[in-house]
Design a protein around this motif. Structure first.
Motif, PDB file in Angstrom:
ATOM      1  N   GLU A   1       9.539   0.291   8.371  1.00 61.68           N
ATOM      2  CA  GLU A   1       9.021   0.078   9.718  1.00 61.68           C
ATOM      3  C   GLU A   1       7.524   0.366   9.783  1.00 61.68           C
ATOM      4  O   GLU A   1       6.763  -0.345  10.453  1.00 61.68           O
ATOM      5  CB  GLU A   1       9.772   0.955  10.716  1.00 61.68           C
ATOM      6  CG  GLU A   1       9.325   0.791  12.167  1.00 61.68           C
ATOM      7  CD  GLU A   1       9.515  -0.609  12.705  1.00 61.68           C
ATOM      8  OE1 GLU A   1       8.842  -0.953  13.712  1.00 61.68           O
ATOM      9  OE2 GLU A   1      10.328  -1.372  12.140  1.00 61.68           O
ATOM     10  N   TYR A   2       7.089   1.404   9.071  1.00 60.46           N
ATOM     11  CA  TYR A   2       5.660   1.735   9.010  1.00 60.46           C
ATOM     12  C   TYR A   2       4.882   0.555   8.415  1.00 60.46           C
ATOM     13  O   TYR A   2       3.845   0.139   8.955  1.00 60.46           O
ATOM     14  CB  TYR A   2       5.457   2.987   8.161  1.00 60.46           C
ATOM     15  CG  TYR A   2       4.009   3.405   8.015  1.00 60.46           C
ATOM     16  CD1 TYR A   2       3.451   4.337   8.877  1.00 60.46           C
ATOM     17  CD2 TYR A   2       3.199   2.858   7.018  1.00 60.46           C
ATOM     18  CE1 TYR A   2       2.117   4.727   8.745  1.00 60.46           C
ATOM     19  CE2 TYR A   2       1.870   3.229   6.893  1.00 60.46           C
ATOM     20  CZ  TYR A   2       1.340   4.164   7.752  1.00 60.46           C
ATOM     21  OH  TYR A   2       0.014   4.535   7.621  1.00 60.46           O
TER      22      TYR A   2
ATOM     23  N   ALA B   1       0.827  -1.204   0.000  1.00 61.67           N
ATOM     24  CA  ALA B   1       0.000   0.000   0.000  1.00 61.67           C
ATOM     25  C   ALA B   1       0.868   1.264   0.000  1.00 61.67           C
ATOM     26  O   ALA B   1       1.880   1.337   0.697  1.00 61.67           O
ATOM     27  CB  ALA B   1      -0.919  -0.002   1.216  1.00 61.67           C
ATOM     28  N   ALA B   2       0.452   2.234  -0.778  1.00 63.17           N
ATOM     29  CA  ALA B   2       1.156   3.515  -0.815  1.00 63.17           C
ATOM     30  C   ALA B   2       0.864   4.282   0.477  1.00 63.17           C
ATOM     31  O   ALA B   2      -0.253   4.251   0.995  1.00 63.17           O
ATOM     32  CB  ALA B   2       0.710   4.307  -2.031  1.00 63.17           C
ATOM     33  N   VAL B   3       1.890   4.960   0.974  1.00 57.45           N
ATOM     34  CA  VAL B   3       1.748   5.724   2.210  1.00 57.45           C
ATOM     35  C   VAL B   3       1.876   7.208   1.875  1.00 57.45           C
ATOM     36  O   VAL B   3       2.870   7.624   1.267  1.00 57.45           O
ATOM     37  CB  VAL B   3       2.827   5.323   3.241  1.00 57.45           C
ATOM     38  CG1 VAL B   3       2.632   6.098   4.539  1.00 57.45           C
ATOM     39  CG2 VAL B   3       2.785   3.823   3.493  1.00 57.45           C
ATOM     40  N   ALA B   4       0.887   7.978   2.271  1.00 59.70           N
ATOM     41  CA  ALA B   4       0.917   9.416   1.995  1.00 59.70           C
ATOM     42  C   ALA B   4       2.037  10.074   2.794  1.00 59.70           C
ATOM     43  O   ALA B   4       2.329   9.676   3.923  1.00 59.70           O
ATOM     44  CB  ALA B   4      -0.426  10.044   2.347  1.00 59.70           C
TER      45      ALA B   4
ATOM     46  N   LEU C   1       3.317   9.448   6.762  1.00 64.43           N
ATOM     47  CA  LEU C   1       4.644   8.933   7.098  1.00 64.43           C
ATOM     48  C   LEU C   1       5.390   9.912   8.001  1.00 64.43           C
ATOM     49  O   LEU C   1       6.077   9.501   8.951  1.00 64.43           O
ATOM     50  CB  LEU C   1       5.440   8.679   5.819  1.00 64.43           C
ATOM     51  CG  LEU C   1       6.754   7.924   5.995  1.00 64.43           C
ATOM     52  CD1 LEU C   1       6.484   6.495   6.469  1.00 64.43           C
ATOM     53  CD2 LEU C   1       7.543   7.896   4.682  1.00 64.43           C
ATOM     54  N   ALA C   2       5.240  11.205   7.725  1.00 60.21           N
ATOM     55  CA  ALA C   2       5.900  12.222   8.551  1.00 60.21           C
ATOM     56  C   ALA C   2       5.370  12.195   9.976  1.00 60.21           C
ATOM     57  O   ALA C   2       6.133  12.326  10.935  1.00 60.21           O
ATOM     58  CB  ALA C   2       5.701  13.602   7.931  1.00 60.21           C
TER      59      ALA C   2
END
Length: 274
Positions: free
Chosen positions: A233-234, A99-102, A106-107
């Motif tokens: 890690e996310y 899945a793509a992470v915005a 992530l920040a």
């Protein structure tokens, strides 16, 4: 070229079904995908015999799998069971991995977990060791002397034994400090305030007193420098969370009974051994 043969045929099978083995179907698209792989491995064009052979192999695989389930192979063979479990875990967590992470998400994750991504802490520790004759008495006297404000080196020379594995007089990464002190003493040292002394700490070979001279925890680097690590890690944590939710759903829909009396008997045996 295959589009036409996927149209409904005048048989009892569903339009997408090529064959049925007991209650399981072999899908036409699944068969064509295997056929494509077979064609890539062959130098010559596929023949009718090749196509029939592939279908027979798929039918036999279904039969073997069905028989394996009947006699409980997945439950009785540890290797097969582990393979199936790992395949299920990969299936459940695959969406989280891909899945793509915005960027803002992530920040925020990085901001909330900066300590995790910071460089390993470094600690400078001093240690007195007490071995052999009257070790505990000498250790208690040394602890009292330090509490009274006497100099560490003077107390060490008067009451402590020489340390075969003496600590360096410079900060060490925590992982390396564990190599000198072991995990228990290391945790005791890190729990001290800088400059503070520990109480007398018992260990297998005698007693120790520790002093934490300095504890250095480096700042976390900018997100741009560690973005790939943060993303991995996310995704790992998202996969763990997805798997935990999936397992909770399975448990919620299952009938599970446990022989609590048997577990209590084991607990009682543990107490008897102690």
């Amino acid at each position: 070229a295959a589009t036409g043969i996927l149209e409904p045929s005048p048989t009892a099978h569903a339009p997408e079904t090529l064959a049925q083995v007991n209650n399981e179907r072999i899908n036409k698209m699944e068969y064509l995908a295997y056929l494509d792989l077979l064609a890539r491995d062959k130098r010559n064009a596929l023949t009718s015999a090749d196509r029939r052979h592939l279908l027979n192999r798929l039918i036999e695989e279904k039969l073997l799998l069905q028989r394996a389930m009947e006699i409980g192979v997945p439950f009785n063979d540890p290797t097969v069971r582990k393979t199936i479990i790992n395949a299920m875990i990969e299936t459940v967590t695959s969406d989280s991995d891909s899945a793509a992470v915005a960027a803002p998400e992530l920040a925020q994750f990085y901001q909330e977990n900066q300590v995790y991504f910071a460089p390993p802490a470094r600690a400078q520790v001093r240690r007195m060791v007490f071995r052999g004759t009257a070790a505990e008495t000498r250790a208690a006297a040394a602890a009292q002397a330090l509490t009274d404000g006497q100099d560490w080196l003077q107390v060490q020379a008067a009451l402590a034994d020489s340390d075969i594995l003496a600590l360096p007089s410079s900060p060490l990464p925590v992982s390396k400090l564990r190599g000198y002190l072991g995990p228990t003493l290391t945790e005791s040292a890190l729990a001290l305030a800088p400059g503070a002394f520990s109480t007398v700490l018992a260990e297998q070979a005698g007693f120790s007193i520790l002093q934490l001279i300095d504890l250095q925890a480096g700042p976390a680097p900018p997100l741009a420098q560690v973005r790939d690590r943060v993303l991995r890690e996310y995704q790992r944590r998202a996969a763990d969370q997805a798997l935990r939710g999936y397992l909770d759903d399975l448990r919620g829909g299952a009938e599970i009974s446990i022989d609590e009396a048997f577990l209590q008997q084991l607990d009682q045996l543990d107490g008897a051994v102690e």
